[in-house]
Design a protein around this motif. Structure first.
Motif, short mmCIF file in Angstrom:
data_model
loop_
_atom_site.label_atom_id
_atom_site.label_comp_id
_atom_site.label_asym_id
_atom_site.label_seq_id
_atom_site.Cartn_x
_atom_site.Cartn_y
_atom_site.Cartn_z
N ALA A 32 0.72 -1.07 0.27
CA ALA A 32 -0.04 -0.06 -0.02
C ALA A 32 0.70 1.23 -0.01
N THR A 33 2.00 1.21 0.70
CA THR A 33 2.76 2.52 0.87
C THR A 33 4.09 2.66 0.02
N GLY A 34 4.61 1.28 -0.23
CA GLY A 34 6.10 1.17 -0.90
C GLY A 34 6.99 1.21 0.20
N TYR A 35 6.73 1.23 1.20
CA TYR A 35 7.77 1.34 2.55
C TYR A 35 7.44 -0.08 3.54
N GLU A 36 8.47 -0.42 4.00
CA GLU A 36 8.46 -1.67 5.05
C GLU A 36 7.74 -0.99 6.18
N THR A 39 9.04 1.96 8.70
CA THR A 39 9.77 3.02 7.79
C THR A 39 8.76 3.93 7.18
N ILE A 40 7.53 3.66 7.16
CA ILE A 40 6.57 4.24 6.68
C ILE A 40 6.52 5.52 6.89
N THR A 41 6.32 6.60 5.70
CA THR A 41 6.35 7.97 6.04
C THR A 41 5.34 8.58 5.08
N PRO A 42 4.62 9.70 5.45
CA PRO A 42 3.59 10.10 4.66
C PRO A 42 4.18 10.88 3.30
N THR A 46 3.43 5.63 -2.38
CA THR A 46 3.04 5.19 -3.48
C THR A 46 1.48 5.63 -3.66
N THR A 47 0.83 5.84 -2.46
CA THR A 47 -0.56 6.27 -2.48
C THR A 47 -0.74 7.37 -1.45
N SER A 48 -1.41 8.32 -2.09
CA SER A 48 -1.84 9.59 -1.01
C SER A 48 -2.80 9.11 0.16
N TRP A 49 -2.38 9.24 1.31
CA TRP A 49 -3.02 8.66 2.54
C TRP A 49 -3.54 9.98 3.25
N PRO A 50 -4.78 9.80 3.99
CA PRO A 50 -5.00 10.97 5.09
C PRO A 50 -3.92 10.80 5.93
N VAL A 51 -3.80 12.24 6.41
CA VAL A 51 -2.62 12.51 7.57
C VAL A 51 -3.17 13.20 8.63
N ILE A 52 -3.27 12.47 9.81
CA ILE A 52 -3.81 13.01 10.98
C ILE A 52 -2.55 13.00 12.08
N ALA A 53 -2.40 14.06 12.64
CA ALA A 53 -1.60 14.31 13.69
C ALA A 53 -2.15 14.55 14.96
N ASP A 54 -1.79 14.39 16.01
CA ASP A 54 -2.30 14.45 17.28
C ASP A 54 -2.26 15.97 17.77
#
Length: 97
Positions: A32-36, A39-42, A46-54
């Motif tokens: 889904a992300t291209g990352y292990e 190590t996943i980073t926004p 490879t896909t644009s995901w919603p980003v929610i920060a506290d």
């Protein structure tokens, strides 16, 4: 999220309007992300995901994984959220002692 806090699954489900959430297995996360996982980073996914920060990181410097194990980048939280069209929300609870 701040390091002394944990994801509040009930708060996150409410915010997203869903009744169930689960973490993907390692293969699904990589597909889904291209990352292990770990190590996943926004940035650069490879896909644009919603980003929610506290909301507690607003106005602070934060560190994000940079796509490789043991590599991170320090960024201004507000600038990162703006670049990612992210959202601040109360989605964590204090870590249990």
């Amino acid at each position: 999220m701040p390091g002394d806090r944990v994801i509040s699954w009930p708060k996150l489900r409410t915010l997203l309007g869903v009744s169930r959430l689960s973490m993907p297995d390692a293969a699904s996360a990589k597909a889904a992300t291209g990352y292990e996982r770990g190590t996943i980073t926004p940035f650069g996914s490879t896909t644009s995901w919603p980003v929610i920060a506290d909301e507690r990181v607003r106005g602070r410097e934060i560190t994000l994984g940079a796509g490789e194990h043991g590599v991170a980048v320090a960024v201004d939280a507000d600038a990162a959220l703006a670049a990612l069209d992210g959202t601040y929300a109360d989605v964590t609870d204090p870590e249990a002692p």
